[in-house]
Design an enzyme around this catalytic site. Structure first.
Site, PDB file in Angstrom:
ATOM      1  N   GLY A 177      18.303 -25.446  28.925  1.00 24.44           N
ATOM      2  CA  GLY A 177      19.470 -24.793  29.502  1.00 24.44           C
ATOM      3  C   GLY A 177      19.171 -23.928  30.707  1.00 24.44           C
ATOM      4  N   GLY A 206      22.323 -18.431  34.662  1.00 21.71           N
ATOM      5  CA  GLY A 206      22.394 -18.249  33.220  1.00 21.71           C
ATOM      6  C   GLY A 206      21.138 -17.561  32.707  1.00 21.71           C
ATOM      7  N   ILE A 207      21.075 -17.335  31.392  1.00 20.34           N
ATOM      8  CA  ILE A 207      19.910 -16.628  30.862  1.00 20.34           C
ATOM      9  C   ILE A 207      18.654 -17.488  30.907  1.00 20.34           C
ATOM     10  CG2 ILE A 207      21.290 -15.084  29.436  1.00 20.34           C
ATOM     11  CD1 ILE A 207      20.475 -16.708  27.008  1.00 20.34           C
ATOM     12  N   GLY A 208      18.806 -18.816  30.859  1.00 20.64           N
ATOM     13  CA  GLY A 208      17.631 -19.671  31.007  1.00 20.64           C
ATOM     14  C   GLY A 208      17.001 -19.513  32.381  1.00 20.64           C
ATOM     15  N   SER A 250      23.584 -16.042  18.463  1.00 22.39           N
ATOM     16  CA  SER A 250      24.664 -15.219  18.984  1.00 22.39           C
ATOM     17  C   SER A 250      25.196 -14.346  17.861  1.00 22.39           C
ATOM     18  CB  SER A 250      25.802 -16.104  19.508  1.00 22.39           C
ATOM     19  OG  SER A 250      26.987 -15.362  19.719  1.00 22.39           O
ATOM     20  N   TYR A 297      31.604 -22.686  16.550  1.00 25.50           N
ATOM     21  CA  TYR A 297      30.535 -21.991  17.266  1.00 25.50           C
ATOM     22  C   TYR A 297      29.722 -21.132  16.308  1.00 25.50           C
ATOM     23  CZ  TYR A 297      28.352 -18.918  20.752  1.00 25.50           C
ATOM     24  OH  TYR A 297      27.450 -18.197  21.518  1.00 25.50           O
TER      25      TYR A 297
END
Length: 308
Positions: free
Chosen positions: A31, A36-38, A162, A188
Site C-alpha cells: 500500500g 498515504g502512511i505507506g 484500526s 471493515y
C-alpha cells in the site's frame, strides 16, 4: 516502547531513534500510495539507509513519486516495485512469486494496504471486499513470503489494523454476511479485528508480529467509495467524541515502532496505538480460539495450509 513516543510522534522521529535497526536491512511495505502512511513509512526508512525497500500494491505506475522521493533521500537504496491486487488470491500468488524470485531475504514486512467504506460486494474469489483485501490477501502474502522472512536474523510482521476493530466480534462463521445485516462499518471492523488475530496467530507460531492503529488520517485513498457527505458525517461524529486526526507521518509512526523497537519481541501479538502497546477496543480480540479459527478459515479460503 519509548515513553516519549505518543500521539504526535512522527515517522522520522521513530526512525531516527532506531536508525541502527534500519541500516542495511530489507523492508517490504504494502500500500505505498503517495501521501498515504505507506509512503511516509518508506520515506522515513530511507533516511536511515536500508539496503532495499520493496513496494507492493495494485497500481505500480502510481508509486513513481514515492520511489523518486526515496532516491532523493538516498540514491544508493535498491527500490523494487511489485504489482498485486490484494483482493485476488491469484494476483497475490503472482506478486509473491515475483518478490521471491528477486529477494532471498526480507527482514520486515509491513502490511499497510487497506480499504474502507465498501458496499457489500465480493472479490473475484467470492470473499467480502474488506475481508478479502485487508486480511486474506495479507494472510496469503505473508505466508508465501515466510521462506524469505525466515532468512532474517530477526523477522517481523506488522499488520496495520484500526480502532475500527471495535465493531468486530471475533466470530468468523459468517465472514461473508450471508445471514446477518451488513454495513460497511461492520465489514471493515471485522477485517481490522482479523488483522489483530492474524498477529496473534503469527506470534503463536514464533514470528514476531504486532497489530497497530495508525490513527485517523484524512485525505488518503483508504475510502475511495465513500461520498463527501458520508465522510463529513464521519468526521463530525469523530469530532463529537474528541477524536483528533493525525498527519500521514504521525500515522506511520506506530507502524515503525512496531517494526523497529527491539522490545517488540516482549509484546509479541499485541495491539498498539499512539506508539504504545494499548488495550484493544473489542472483547472479540480475546475471544477464545478466535485466532486459530481465523487461521483455519483463511487457509481454506486460499486453498493452502502453512506449516511452521
Amino acid at each position: 516502547m519509548p515513553q516519549s513516543f505518543g500521539f504526535s510522534t512522527t515517522s522520522e522521529e521513530v526512525v531516527n531513534a532506531f536508525a541502527d535497526r534500519v541500516k542495511g536491512r530489507i523492508f517490504l511495505v504494502t500500500g505505498p500510495t503517495p501521501n498515504g502512511i505507506g509512503d511516509y513509512t518508506l520515506r522515513a526508512l530511507a533516511t536511515a539507509h536500508p539496503s532495499t525497500l520493496l513496494l507492493l500494491g495494485r497500481n505500480p505506475a502510481k508509486y513513481t513519486p514515492v520511489v523518486d522521493a526515496v532516491h532523493a533521500i538516498d540514491p544508493n537504496i535498491t527500490v523494487r516495485v511489485y504489482g498485486a491486487d490484494l483482493s485476488s488470491i491469484a494476483s497475490v500468488r503472482e506478486g509473491a512469486k515475483a518478490i521471491l524470485s528477486e529477494n532471498e531475504r526480507i527482514d520486515v514486512l509491513i502490511n499497510s494496504a487497506g480499504v474502507m467504506g465498501l458496499p457489500l460486494e465480493y472479490s473475484v474469489d467470492g470473499v467480502e471486499g474488506h475481508f478479502a483485501t485487508n486480511h486474506l490477501g495479507h494472510f496469503l502474502l505473508t505466508n508465501l513470503l515466510l521462506p524469505a522472512l525466515k532468512k532474517s536474523d530477526e523477522p517481523r510482521v506488522v499488520n496495520v489494523s484500526s480502532a475500527g476493530h471495535r465493531t468486530g466480534t471475533g466470530d468468523y462463521s459468517d465472514y461473508n454476511f450471508r445471514s446477518r445485516e451488513y454495513t460497511w462499518e461492520l465489514g471493515y471492523g471485522q477485517s481490522k479485528l482479523a488483522n489483530i488475530h492474524f498477529s496473534q496467530a503469527l506470534a503463536k507460531r514464533g514470528i514476531t508480529s504486532l497489530a497497530v492503529h495508525p490513527g485517523v488520517i484524512w485525505g488518503t485513498s483508504l475510502s475511495p467509495t465513500l461520498s463527501q457527505d458520508v465522510l463529513d458525517e464521519l468526521r463530525d461524529r469523530l469530532n463529537s467524541f474528541n477524536v483528533k486526526s493525525k498527519t500521514p507521518t504521525q500515522g506511520a509512526s506506530t507502524s515503525l515502532v512496531a517494526a523497529l523497537d527491539p522490545k517488540g519481541k516482549e509484546y509479541n501479538g499485541s495491539y498498539m496505538a499512539d506508539c504504545q502497546v494499548s488495550p484493544p477496543l473489542s472483547d472479540g480480540v480475546n475471544k477464545e480460539g478466535a485466532s486459530e479459527e481465523l487461521w483455519k478459515l483463511s487457509e481454506k479460503l486460499v486453498g493452502q495450509e502453512f506449516a511452521f
